[in-house]
Design a protein around this motif. Structure first.
Motif, PDB file in Angstrom:
ATOM      1  N   ARG A 178      58.117  43.193  33.426  1.00 49.18           N
ATOM      2  CA  ARG A 178      57.118  43.898  32.615  1.00 49.18           C
ATOM      3  C   ARG A 178      56.299  44.907  33.406  1.00 49.18           C
ATOM      4  N   VAL A 179      56.718  45.228  34.633  1.00 45.35           N
ATOM      5  CA  VAL A 179      55.944  46.126  35.468  1.00 45.35           C
ATOM      6  C   VAL A 179      55.687  47.447  34.755  1.00 45.35           C
ATOM      7  N   SER A 180      54.470  47.940  34.882  1.00 49.21           N
ATOM      8  CA  SER A 180      54.022  49.205  34.281  1.00 49.21           C
ATOM      9  C   SER A 180      53.956  49.154  32.766  1.00 49.21           C
ATOM     10  N   THR A 181      53.855  47.958  32.208  1.00 47.42           N
ATOM     11  CA  THR A 181      53.645  47.808  30.772  1.00 47.42           C
ATOM     12  C   THR A 181      52.302  47.129  30.557  1.00 47.42           C
ATOM     13  N   PRO A 182      51.712  47.248  29.371  1.00 47.14           N
ATOM     14  CA  PRO A 182      50.412  46.612  29.116  1.00 47.14           C
ATOM     15  C   PRO A 182      50.430  45.097  29.277  1.00 47.14           C
ATOM     16  N   GLU A 183      51.616  44.505  29.186  1.00 57.12           N
ATOM     17  CA  GLU A 183      51.718  43.047  29.301  1.00 57.12           C
ATOM     18  C   GLU A 183      51.691  42.571  30.749  1.00 57.12           C
ATOM     19  N   ASP A 184      51.797  43.488  31.702  1.00 54.70           N
ATOM     20  CA  ASP A 184      51.847  43.106  33.116  1.00 54.70           C
ATOM     21  C   ASP A 184      50.440  43.066  33.700  1.00 54.70           C
ATOM     22  N   PRO A 185      49.914  41.875  34.039  1.00 50.12           N
ATOM     23  CA  PRO A 185      48.562  41.798  34.598  1.00 50.12           C
ATOM     24  C   PRO A 185      48.448  42.379  35.997  1.00 50.12           C
ATOM     25  N   ALA A 186      49.572  42.602  36.679  1.00 48.95           N
ATOM     26  CA  ALA A 186      49.528  43.128  38.045  1.00 48.95           C
ATOM     27  C   ALA A 186      49.562  44.655  38.098  1.00 48.95           C
ATOM     28  N   SER A 187      49.653  45.318  36.937  1.00 48.28           N
ATOM     29  CA  SER A 187      49.637  46.778  36.887  1.00 48.28           C
ATOM     30  C   SER A 187      48.254  47.242  36.458  1.00 48.28           C
ATOM     31  N   SER A 188      47.620  48.048  37.297  1.00 49.19           N
ATOM     32  CA  SER A 188      46.265  48.506  36.997  1.00 49.19           C
ATOM     33  C   SER A 188      46.287  49.712  36.070  1.00 49.19           C
ATOM     34  N   ARG A 189      45.175  49.900  35.371  1.00 44.87           N
ATOM     35  CA  ARG A 189      45.024  51.024  34.446  1.00 44.87           C
ATOM     36  C   ARG A 189      44.450  52.241  35.161  1.00 44.87           C
ATOM     37  N   ILE A 190      44.679  53.416  34.604  1.00 50.05           N
ATOM     38  CA  ILE A 190      44.076  54.626  35.159  1.00 50.05           C
ATOM     39  C   ILE A 190      42.559  54.516  35.073  1.00 50.05           C
ATOM     40  N   GLY A 191      41.891  54.778  36.189  1.00 49.43           N
ATOM     41  CA  GLY A 191      40.439  54.735  36.219  1.00 49.43           C
ATOM     42  C   GLY A 191      39.852  53.341  36.351  1.00 49.43           C
ATOM     43  N   GLU A 192      40.705  52.323  36.396  1.00 46.19           N
ATOM     44  CA  GLU A 192      40.220  50.949  36.500  1.00 46.19           C
ATOM     45  C   GLU A 192      39.857  50.637  37.943  1.00 46.19           C
ATOM     46  N   SER A 193      38.636  50.191  38.177  1.00 48.24           N
ATOM     47  CA  SER A 193      38.223  49.830  39.531  1.00 48.24           C
ATOM     48  C   SER A 193      38.842  48.505  39.924  1.00 48.24           C
ATOM     49  N   PHE A 194      38.897  48.261  41.220  1.00 49.25           N
ATOM     50  CA  PHE A 194      39.460  46.999  41.689  1.00 49.25           C
ATOM     51  C   PHE A 194      38.628  45.824  41.182  1.00 49.25           C
ATOM     52  N   TYR A 195      37.329  46.026  41.055  1.00 51.51           N
ATOM     53  CA  TYR A 195      36.447  44.927  40.641  1.00 51.51           C
ATOM     54  C   TYR A 195      36.636  44.556  39.165  1.00 51.51           C
ATOM     55  N   ALA A 261      40.932  30.506  50.246  1.00 51.88           N
ATOM     56  CA  ALA A 261      41.910  30.691  49.178  1.00 51.88           C
ATOM     57  C   ALA A 261      41.645  31.990  48.427  1.00 51.88           C
ATOM     58  N   ILE A 262      40.378  32.263  48.122  1.00 47.71           N
ATOM     59  CA  ILE A 262      40.026  33.490  47.407  1.00 47.71           C
ATOM     60  C   ILE A 262      40.384  34.717  48.235  1.00 47.71           C
ATOM     61  N   VAL A 263      40.085  34.665  49.532  1.00 45.78           N
ATOM     62  CA  VAL A 263      40.441  35.778  50.418  1.00 45.78           C
ATOM     63  C   VAL A 263      41.951  35.984  50.419  1.00 45.78           C
ATOM     64  N   GLY A 264      42.706  34.885  50.475  1.00 46.11           N
ATOM     65  CA  GLY A 264      44.154  34.966  50.531  1.00 46.11           C
ATOM     66  C   GLY A 264      44.761  35.649  49.318  1.00 46.11           C
ATOM     67  N   PHE A 265      44.445  35.142  48.101  1.00 47.32           N
ATOM     68  CA  PHE A 265      45.091  35.753  46.938  1.00 47.32           C
ATOM     69  C   PHE A 265      44.470  37.103  46.582  1.00 47.32           C
ATOM     70  N   SER A 266      43.245  37.362  47.057  1.00 47.28           N
ATOM     71  CA  SER A 266      42.656  38.683  46.828  1.00 47.28           C
ATOM     72  C   SER A 266      43.378  39.757  47.633  1.00 47.28           C
ATOM     73  N   LEU A 267      43.860  39.399  48.833  1.00 42.66           N
ATOM     74  CA  LEU A 267      44.646  40.358  49.614  1.00 42.66           C
ATOM     75  C   LEU A 267      45.900  40.773  48.845  1.00 42.66           C
ATOM     76  N   LEU A 268      46.544  39.797  48.197  1.00 40.51           N
ATOM     77  CA  LEU A 268      47.704  40.109  47.374  1.00 40.51           C
ATOM     78  C   LEU A 268      47.327  41.074  46.264  1.00 40.51           C
ATOM     79  N   GLU A 269      46.217  40.797  45.590  1.00 37.65           N
ATOM     80  CA  GLU A 269      45.836  41.623  44.452  1.00 37.65           C
ATOM     81  C   GLU A 269      45.382  43.014  44.879  1.00 37.65           C
ATOM     82  N   VAL A 270      44.859  43.149  46.093  1.00 36.44           N
ATOM     83  CA  VAL A 270      44.551  44.481  46.622  1.00 36.44           C
ATOM     84  C   VAL A 270      45.832  45.303  46.721  1.00 36.44           C
ATOM     85  N   VAL A 271      46.887  44.667  47.224  1.00 36.89           N
ATOM     86  CA  VAL A 271      48.180  45.350  47.347  1.00 36.89           C
ATOM     87  C   VAL A 271      48.715  45.718  45.967  1.00 36.89           C
ATOM     88  N   ASN A 272      48.627  44.781  45.010  1.00 37.99           N
ATOM     89  CA  ASN A 272      49.080  45.075  43.650  1.00 37.99           C
ATOM     90  C   ASN A 272      48.301  46.244  43.061  1.00 37.99           C
TER      91      ASN A 272
END
Length: 281
Positions: A178-195, A261-272
């Motif tokens: 589902r990459v690059s589709t609205p159903e993919d939680p790991a794909s960010s939106r245009i203008g969406e901040s990391f926070y 744990a939060i630091v660990g999976f947050s590093l992954l999400e930074v990459v995503n």
């Protein structure tokens, strides 16, 4: 003579392609060793800054090294891929990450929970350990793509430290389809901040992984609460791991377990976030 990307020598003859970085891949084991580097230097000097070795290495030293060394765009020729995949040396390098990862994690959390070190130093060590756990998610990613059942289980073990075992399911069955589709939680939106992206992807990945396993068991006409449920058995690894550490060191270690744990999976999400930034409008 130099090899062309196809494996053909510049003068037209052929030559067996060789991985000139073969033994440099061992440098990847420096990352799971950061806990021992941090602790060793701290005990040797008493300087709290060494407890922050993880973020210093990952966010400062490695980027500087990338700038100095530059990009390496060389890849093995297609005809060598199968041979490289069957070369056990590369697998053993990957496997070696796990015992170093967990040795450092256990030693660090034991010391955090049983010593009277300053809180700021313990926080630094927990963040350093979290950085190792975040890089371990990349190891889990590689193992999760393997066909062998044993390697997929090793991938789950690598994720247990960061309490992100459901990534094993979500990435392979969800994100890839589902990459690059609205159903993919790991794909960010245009203008969406990391926070804004972070809580959406963390909660969305968890829901997606559970939904995937629930549907799998619905096809079997049964409920999902089975040991074979890959979300449940992955989470169980974290519960057992954290439970043993808390039992040995005391409840004082709990905030540091959560922090790393939060630091660990947050590093992954930074990459995503960076990799898939703006793919959705």
């Amino acid at each position: 003579m130099s090899l062309e990307p196809t494996g053909v020598v510049a003068d037209g003859t052929t030559e067996q392609w060789r991985d000139r970085k073969r033994y440099l891949w061992l440098m990847g084991l420096v990352v799971p060793s950061l806990a021992f580097i941090a602790l060793g230097m701290y005990l040797l000097t008493g300087w709290g800054v060494f407890m922050w070795t993880g973020p210093i290495v990952i966010f400062l030293i490695v980027p500087l090294a990338d700038i100095i060394i530059g990009t390496d765009s060389s890849n093995p020729p297609d005809e060598m891929i199968e041979e490289l995949e069957n070369d056990k040396y590369y697998r053993y390098v990957t496997y070696a990450f796990l015992p170093l990862q967990y040795a450092g994690f256990i030693v660090a959390m034991y010391l955090v929970g049983t010593t009277d070190w300053p809180v700021i130093d313990k926080i630094g060590l927990a963040i350093s350990i979290g950085c190792v756990g975040g890089i371990a998610i990349n190891t889990a990613h590689e193992l999760g793509h393997k066909r062998e059942k044993e390697e997929r289980w090793l991938g789950k073990i690598a994720l247990a430290q960061s309490a992100y075992g459901h990534f094993f399911i979500e990435h392979n069955r969800g994100h890839h389809t589902r990459v690059s589709t609205p159903e993919d939680p790991a794909s960010s939106r245009i203008g969406e901040s990391f926070y804004r992206f972070w809580p959406r992807t963390v909660s969305g990945s968890l829901r997606s992984a559970w939904s995937s396993e629930k549907k799998r068991y619905e096809r079997k006409e049964t409920h999902p609460f089975h040991w074979g449920n890959d979300v449940l058995n992955a989470w169980a690894m974290t519960v057992v791991l954290f439970g043993v550490i808390i039992a040995v060191t005391g409840v004082e270690v709990i905030p540091y377990l959560i922090l790393q744990a939060i630091v660990g999976f947050s590093l992954l999400e930074v990459v995503n976030y960076m990799e898939h930034y703006g793919m959705l409008r």
